[in-house]
Design a protein around this motif. Structure first.
Motif, PDB file in Angstrom:
ATOM      1  N   ASP A   1      36.385  45.072  38.406  1.00 28.47           N
ATOM      2  CA  ASP A   1      35.091  44.454  38.103  1.00 28.47           C
ATOM      3  C   ASP A   1      35.126  42.929  38.176  1.00 28.47           C
ATOM      4  OD1 ASP A   1      32.412  44.431  37.522  1.00 28.47           O
ATOM      5  OD2 ASP A   1      32.710  44.462  35.347  1.00 28.47           O
ATOM      6  N   GLY A   2      35.450  42.420  39.342  1.00 30.49           N
ATOM      7  CA  GLY A   2      35.482  40.968  39.479  1.00 30.49           C
ATOM      8  C   GLY A   2      35.549  40.524  40.927  1.00 30.49           C
ATOM      9  N   ASN A   3      35.782  39.218  41.085  1.00 28.37           N
ATOM     10  CA  ASN A   3      36.039  38.623  42.398  1.00 28.37           C
ATOM     11  C   ASN A   3      37.547  38.692  42.599  1.00 28.37           C
ATOM     12  OD1 ASN A   3      36.046  37.124  44.766  1.00 28.37           O
ATOM     13  ND2 ASN A   3      35.813  35.159  43.711  1.00 28.37           N
ATOM     14  N   ILE A   4      37.993  39.619  43.409  1.00 22.37           N
ATOM     15  CA  ILE A   4      39.405  39.950  43.458  1.00 22.37           C
ATOM     16  C   ILE A   4      40.002  39.646  44.825  1.00 22.37           C
ATOM     17  CG2 ILE A   4      39.059  41.790  41.756  1.00 22.37           C
ATOM     18  CD1 ILE A   4      39.490  43.778  44.133  1.00 22.37           C
ATOM     19  N   ALA A   5      41.324  39.667  44.887  1.00 25.11           N
ATOM     20  CA  ALA A   5      42.055  39.559  46.148  1.00 25.11           C
ATOM     21  C   ALA A   5      43.225  40.525  46.106  1.00 25.11           C
ATOM     22  CB  ALA A   5      42.541  38.135  46.373  1.00 25.11           C
ATOM     23  N   LEU A   6      43.514  41.095  47.272  1.00 22.93           N
ATOM     24  CA  LEU A   6      44.636  42.010  47.439  1.00 22.93           C
ATOM     25  C   LEU A   6      45.729  41.302  48.229  1.00 22.93           C
ATOM     26  CD1 LEU A   6      42.572  45.108  48.679  1.00 22.93           C
ATOM     27  CD2 LEU A   6      43.103  44.485  46.305  1.00 22.93           C
TER      28      LEU A   6
ATOM     29  N   GLY B   1      42.456  38.107  32.958  1.00 25.80           N
ATOM     30  CA  GLY B   1      41.767  36.871  33.331  1.00 25.80           C
ATOM     31  C   GLY B   1      40.535  37.032  34.163  1.00 25.80           C
ATOM     32  N   GLY B   2      40.010  38.276  34.263  1.00 28.78           N
ATOM     33  CA  GLY B   2      38.812  38.476  35.079  1.00 28.78           C
ATOM     34  C   GLY B   2      37.595  37.780  34.508  1.00 28.78           C
ATOM     35  N   PRO B   3      36.538  37.591  35.282  1.00 30.21           N
ATOM     36  CA  PRO B   3      36.335  38.212  36.604  1.00 30.21           C
ATOM     37  C   PRO B   3      36.729  37.322  37.783  1.00 30.21           C
ATOM     38  CG  PRO B   3      34.281  37.274  35.854  1.00 30.21           C
ATOM     39  CD  PRO B   3      35.290  37.001  34.760  1.00 30.21           C
ATOM     40  N   GLY B   4      37.324  36.142  37.561  1.00 26.34           N
ATOM     41  CA  GLY B   4      37.658  35.240  38.657  1.00 26.34           C
ATOM     42  C   GLY B   4      36.600  34.180  38.857  1.00 26.34           C
TER      43      GLY B   4
END
Length: 808
Positions: free
Chosen positions: A216-221, A12-15
């Motif tokens: 390669d996206g707007n991510i969260a951990l 579902g990237g990149p957010g």
């Protein structure tokens, strides 16, 4: 590590489009040690932008806790808690937070500080809850990396190492890792707004999507923390240039008992206490001490002396990756104001580092970029003459205080002086960075700096150049009212003569310099709104800088009249104290409906202007107490003074209250500098920034100096009064071929040289009707200019009328 073939990648990237966070902070801090190259900010009690490895490079959006009972509720720190914040000691910039879940069911206690020796942020946390609730609570740490100043193109992974599991992210040459003193129970990497931990837990209170990586996206951990043995733990956020670097830093930092790190952190900040002598006279000693430390904390640790304007991105929650700069950039104006405040508390080392840094950052032509990254790369490339002048003032102050050590600033001073004389008097931008023209505040700094520069040349034995500079400064000073005072003002009945914000001008040509006639185009206006106004109808309080730096007296009649005008037009009285807007019809600020500034808005009151007014009141022999108290009342969180305060009716749904902060920068270091210097000025009974040499020349001294008019290619003055010294300047050697009788006779005059690379010829304007006509032979090229120029001679009557109108 995990077998790459078994890695579960988040789909579902990149957010969603990334955003920074709210510009108004409640705390900003760092360890005092230069080996800890991490700075952190807080809003609503959770960690927001964290900067590494330099103070201009934010690397995360936020770091917060998510809490759920797995069955009936899900809480995040921003939305579901209320609480208090304070420093870990009187002025050390680490923070203690007590946060209560809004229904009172449980509490979080957090201590946040930078590791005193490592590039790692530490967050000790204790979860307090009734015995029947505590075993049900699940707590997760959530981090949104924005590595290398951007939310796009981040890569995250859950790393299951031999001894522990950590969360990691990287982009380019930057890595971050997150670990804790307790194990992670479940972890995930996801795309923000699609399958990140917040989205997952908010859905059904469980972390269902446990992805190993998101690329390669707007991510969260996201990582769940094991509280089976203890409800007290420490989370570490470490950075490095490689994964190995970051992991090693994290392990080193978490190996030290947190109480030991906390004690060392406080002990390091205690070293600044020798700057707190004035705190005893302060109504709010904590704010004074914290203001001093905030100024120190905004210096970079890789580029000594580089001080940014603020660890804030104004209205950052509305800004994506296109907003690279925010206020985490160097403005020479803000920087010199900050280190001047440190000078005011007896710190000579930091200002000297800043002066050296500015000397290295200076352009070859002697100017400075509008603002720049701390490695010297320009961000905005505009030119503001006051930003070229301020480093001269800093050099002069350090010289007079014996604070230069082995550093010689003469080359920097000389080049900046030459730039000011070549490029002025019109500034391409005023101090509000929006308009070109003749600005009272810019002229004040410009004049004071040139007076200081002349003293450097006199000290070197070059009296000829020193006198040339003083003559040019006299020219500027004698034109202040002619350029910036309207005599037909209509804003306030009974006050037709007053300073205006700026008289529009062209940096390349000498247009009509009459402040009664210009038209000013305002920036940041709403779509369809009026943009252009008569310049005489737009005012600000920048003229008070003429008093601050000793160019005009506080009881000058035009100054006093102008104070009446700005008080009537710009002053805002709040329950917390008075403040002033920048200028009327200002569009830079929160909109009337409480929405964020985005290309346009409404300018609100600036607390730093309260500080400037306090300095004026001291110069006028009055009490600065009300202005100091107002600045103290405007402070927020641990004692941060905002860029702007809300000056309209309360909007609780937008968290906007009369006298409270807006979404603009919080803190603004310039405001803290005003507060610190105002304390020093009040203690001394005189303005700390006063340039005595300017005051002696222009307020105390003989006002009967010779009249000077300057002609140069970027100011081809049209007229000059009889008896005036007409000075013709250029940057190359020339022979001036000129006549005062329409070429019936002519004179050839060789130019005189200065150490500034500026050549000049002086002509005393005769009492006659025929103009002075001239052309140039460029000596080094043996080339004629190829055209004539002329200066008309004013009638004596017109000269007297203009002088009377300007109070001369």
């Amino acid at each position: 590590m995990s077998d790459p073939k078994l890695v579960r990648f988040a789909p579902g990237g990149p957010g969603i489009e990334p955003r920074w966070t709210h510009g108004a902070k409640v705390g900003v801090g760092t360890a005092y040690s230069t080996s800890s190259r991490v700075w952190y900010t807080l809003d609503f009690g959770c960690v927001t932008e964290v900067y590494y490895p330099t103070i201009d490079s934010p690397q995360i959006r936020d770091l917060q806790f998510l809490i759920t009972d797995g069955e009936s509720f899900f809480h995040d720190e921003r939305r579901n808690f209320i609480g208090d914040i304070d420093c870990v000691s009187e002025a050390a910039l680490g923070f203690e937070l007590t946060k209560r879940e809004e229904q009172g069911r449980y509490r979080l206690h957090k201590t946040i500080l930078g590791d005193p020796h490592q590039t790692c942020l530490l967050m000790q946390t204790r979860l307090d809850a009734p015995a029947e609730l505590l075993p049900k609570l699940r707590i997760y740490v959530l981090c949104a990396p924005h590595l290398e100043i951007g939310g796009w193109h981040n890569n995250g992974a859950v790393l299951r190492l031999r001894a522990r599991t950590v969360l990691a992210a990287h982009k380019g040459n930057t890595w971050l890792v997150i670990g804790a003193s307790v194990p992670f129970t479940e972890c995930s990497c996801g795309y923000v707004g699609v399958n990140d931990g917040w989205t997952d837990l908010a859905d059904n209170y469980r972390l269902d999507w446990q992805y190993d990586a998101a690329v390669d996206g707007n991510i969260a951990l996201t990582g769940g923390l094991d509280l089976s043995r203890t409800a007290e733990f420490t989370v570490g956020l470490a950075f490095g240039t490689t994964l190995h670097d970051a992991l090693s830093t994290l392990a080193q930092s978490l190996s030290i008992p947190f109480d030991q790190s906390r004690s060392t952190f406080i002990h390091q900040w205690d070293r600044t206490s020798n700057r707190f002598a004035l705190a005893g006279s302060a109504n709010n000693s904590k704010l004074f001490e914290r203001s001093v430390n905030l100024l120190l904390a905004h210096e970079d640790k890789t580029y000594p002396g580089a001080i940014i304007a603020s660890l804030s991105i104004p209205w950052g929650d509305e800004k994506s990756d296109e907003e690279l700069g925010g206020y985490h950039l160097v403005w020479t104006r803000d920087m010199v104001k900050c280190v001047s405040a440190l000078l005011a508390v007896g710190d000579f080392n930091t200002p000297l580092r800043s002066l050296i840094y500015l000397a290295v950052s200076q352009r070859d032509d002697g100017g400075f970029y509008q603002n720049f990254w701390i490695d010297g790369r320009p961000y905005w490339v505009g030119v503001q003459l006051d930003e070229v002048a301020f480093p001269i003032l800093l050099a002069w102050r350090l010289w007079k205080h014996g604070g230069l050590g082995n550093f010689d600033p003469f080359d920097m001073v000389s080049r900046a002086c030459g730039f000011l004389i070549r490029e002025g008097p019109v500034t391409a931008q005023d101090r509000w960075e929006e308009a070109s023209g003749y600005s009272p505040s810019t002229l004040a700094v410009h004049i004071a700096a040139l007076i200081c520069a002349a003293e450097f040349f006199s000290d070197r034995g070059d009296e000829a150049t020193a006198e040339f500079i003083r003559d040019y400064t006299d020219f500027l000073e004698s034109h202040i009212e002619r350029w910036t005072v309207t005599t037909t003002g209509s804003l306030v009945a009974g006050f037709s003569r007053h300073y205006i914000r700026i008289n529009p001008g062209n940096i390349h040509a000498c247009a009509d310099e009459d402040p009664n006639c210009g038209r000013l185009s305002l920036a940041n206006q709403p779509p369809g709104a009026r943009v252009e106004y008569p310049a005489k109808e737009i005012v600000d309080a920048g003229f008070l800088e003429l008093v601050r730096y000793g160019v005009r007296s506080a009881d000058d009649p035009i100054i006093e009249d102008s104070v009446h005008v700005v008080d009537a037009v710009l002053k805002v009285d709040t329950p917390l104290g008075p403040s002033w807007r920048r200028y009327n019809h200002d569009g830079y600020g929160q909109r009337h409906d409480g929405s964020s500034y985005h290309f346009w808005g409404t300018g609100h009151a600036w607390p730093l202007l309260t500080g400037e007014r306090g300095h004026y009141e001291i110069a006028a022999g009055r009490d600065a107490g009300p202005y100091l108290r107002a600045l103290e009342n405007f402070s927020q969180g641990i004692g941060l003074i905002p860029e702007q305060i809300w000056d309209e009716r309360d909007l609780p749904s937008k968290h906007l209250f009369l006298g409270g902060p807006t979404g603009a920068a919080l803190p603004l270091l310039w405001a803290h500098a005003e507060y610190v210097k105002l304390h020093r000025s009040a203690a001394d009974g005189k303005v700390f920034d006063l340039i005595e040499a300017a005051y002696e020349r222009y307020v105390v001294g003989n006002p009967k100096r010779r009249d000077i008019e300057v002609w140069k290619f970027n100011r081809q003055v049209r007229t000059a009064a009889p008896g005036t010294l007409l000075r013709i300047q250029a940057s190359l050697r020339f022979l001036l071929h000129w006549t005062s009788d329409d070429w019936q006779h002519s004179v050839d005059t060789p130019s005189k040289s200065t150490a500034l690379g500026i050549e000049f010829v002086d002509i005393v304007v005769p009492q006659q009707q025929a103009p002075i006509r001239f052309t140039f032979l460029w000596v080094d090229e043996n080339r004629w200019e190829g055209g004539d120029y002329s200066v008309q001679i004013e009638s004596r009557f017109n000269t007297l009328v203009r002088s009377a109108a300007n109070g001369k």
